[in-house]
Design a protein around this motif. Sequence first.
Motif, mmCIF file in Angstrom:
data_model
loop_
_atom_site.group_PDB
_atom_site.id
_atom_site.type_symbol
_atom_site.label_atom_id
_atom_site.label_comp_id
_atom_site.label_asym_id
_atom_site.label_seq_id
_atom_site.Cartn_x
_atom_site.Cartn_y
_atom_site.Cartn_z
ATOM 1 N N ASN A 155 0.864 -1.172 0.000
ATOM 2 C CA ASN A 155 0.000 0.000 0.000
ATOM 3 C C ASN A 155 0.907 1.230 0.000
ATOM 4 O OD1 ASN A 155 -1.976 1.893 0.334
ATOM 5 N ND2 ASN A 155 -2.657 1.172 2.328
ATOM 6 N N ASP A 172 -2.888 3.186 -6.250
ATOM 7 C CA ASP A 172 -3.536 2.435 -5.176
ATOM 8 C C ASP A 172 -2.578 1.495 -4.462
ATOM 9 O OD1 ASP A 172 -6.284 3.403 -5.458
ATOM 10 O OD2 ASP A 172 -6.131 2.530 -7.452
ATOM 11 N N ARG A 177 -2.731 1.340 -10.389
ATOM 12 C CA ARG A 177 -3.841 2.282 -10.283
ATOM 13 C C ARG A 177 -5.054 1.547 -10.838
ATOM 14 N NH1 ARG A 177 -5.489 8.200 -10.350
ATOM 15 N NH2 ARG A 177 -7.681 7.825 -10.679
ATOM 16 N N SER A 218 -10.397 5.244 -4.285
ATOM 17 C CA SER A 218 -9.135 4.747 -3.790
ATOM 18 C C SER A 218 -9.374 3.413 -3.079
ATOM 19 C CB SER A 218 -8.561 5.834 -2.904
ATOM 20 O OG SER A 218 -8.134 5.435 -1.726
ATOM 21 N N TRP A 248 -7.408 -0.219 -0.956
ATOM 22 C CA TRP A 248 -6.280 -0.783 -0.223
ATOM 23 C C TRP A 248 -6.152 -2.258 -0.587
ATOM 24 C CZ3 TRP A 248 -10.295 1.384 2.929
ATOM 25 C CH2 TRP A 248 -10.043 2.678 3.377
ATOM 26 N N TRP A 294 -8.685 -6.243 -3.265
ATOM 27 C CA TRP A 294 -8.651 -4.864 -2.781
ATOM 28 C C TRP A 294 -9.933 -4.548 -2.025
ATOM 29 C CZ3 TRP A 294 -4.397 -1.851 -4.235
ATOM 30 C CH2 TRP A 294 -3.606 -2.384 -5.262
ATOM 31 N N ALA A 301 -12.321 -1.228 -1.162
ATOM 32 C CA ALA A 301 -12.552 0.168 -1.528
ATOM 33 C C ALA A 301 -13.773 0.689 -0.782
ATOM 34 C CB ALA A 301 -12.769 0.304 -3.032
#
Length: 192
Positions: free
Chosen positions: A50, A60, A74, A80, A82, A94, A96
Motif C-alpha cells: 500500500n 492504489d 492504479r 481509492s 487498499w 482490494w 474500496a
Amino acid sequence: MELWDLVSGRTVMLDQVGSNVDDLEDRPEYWLQEQVPGFWSPDEQRVVLNVQRWTGGRIDGAVASWDGVVVPLRLDMGDSAWPVGWVDDGRIGWLAVDGTGKSESARFIVSDTVGAVEASYRLDLAPDSLARGGLSQWSGWLSPDGSRLALRYETTRMAEPSIAIFDVTTGRKLDRWRAHITDTYGSLAWQG
C-alpha cells in the motif's frame, strides 16, 4: 525498503520505496506509511504494498518482486482502494470505499497484477450500516487460500464494530458477528 527472506537469507533493496518522512533530501519515488500491511503472493515471489507517490498522480499500491522491480498499480475505478491480499498468484484483492455523507459502502475488487479490474462486488453489510471512516487499510484480510475476505468495520451505531466473512468470487456474506472489542484498529489474521 529492503525485502528479506528470513529462511534463505536472500535480500533485495527497493531503492524506489521508502518512508513517508517528507524532509528527506533524496526522497524515493514511492512512500510507504508505517504500520501498513504488505501481502506476499502465494508463490512468494511478489509482495503487494500500500504505497503512494510523492508526485505524479494517485496510485492504489504497487507490486514489488525479488528482482527489484516495483510496478505501480492504479485501479481503473474512481475510488481509492487498499490491498487486502492475493486471490491467487495472478490476482490481487482490494477493499474500496464508496459514498459520501454520513454513511459509506464497502466494495471488494479483484485486479490483475497491473491494476486491470476483473471483478467488483458491493459488500452487503446488512443489517449494519457502515460508518463514515468505518474502514481503513487494516480492515480486511484475505484467507490463505484466497477464497474468503474477513472484514472488520465500524457501524453507524459507533461503539459496535462488526466482523463479516465474504466469498470473494461472489461478494456474498457468509457469516457476521459483533466484535467483542471497543477499538476498531489493528489488523485481522487467519488461522488454518
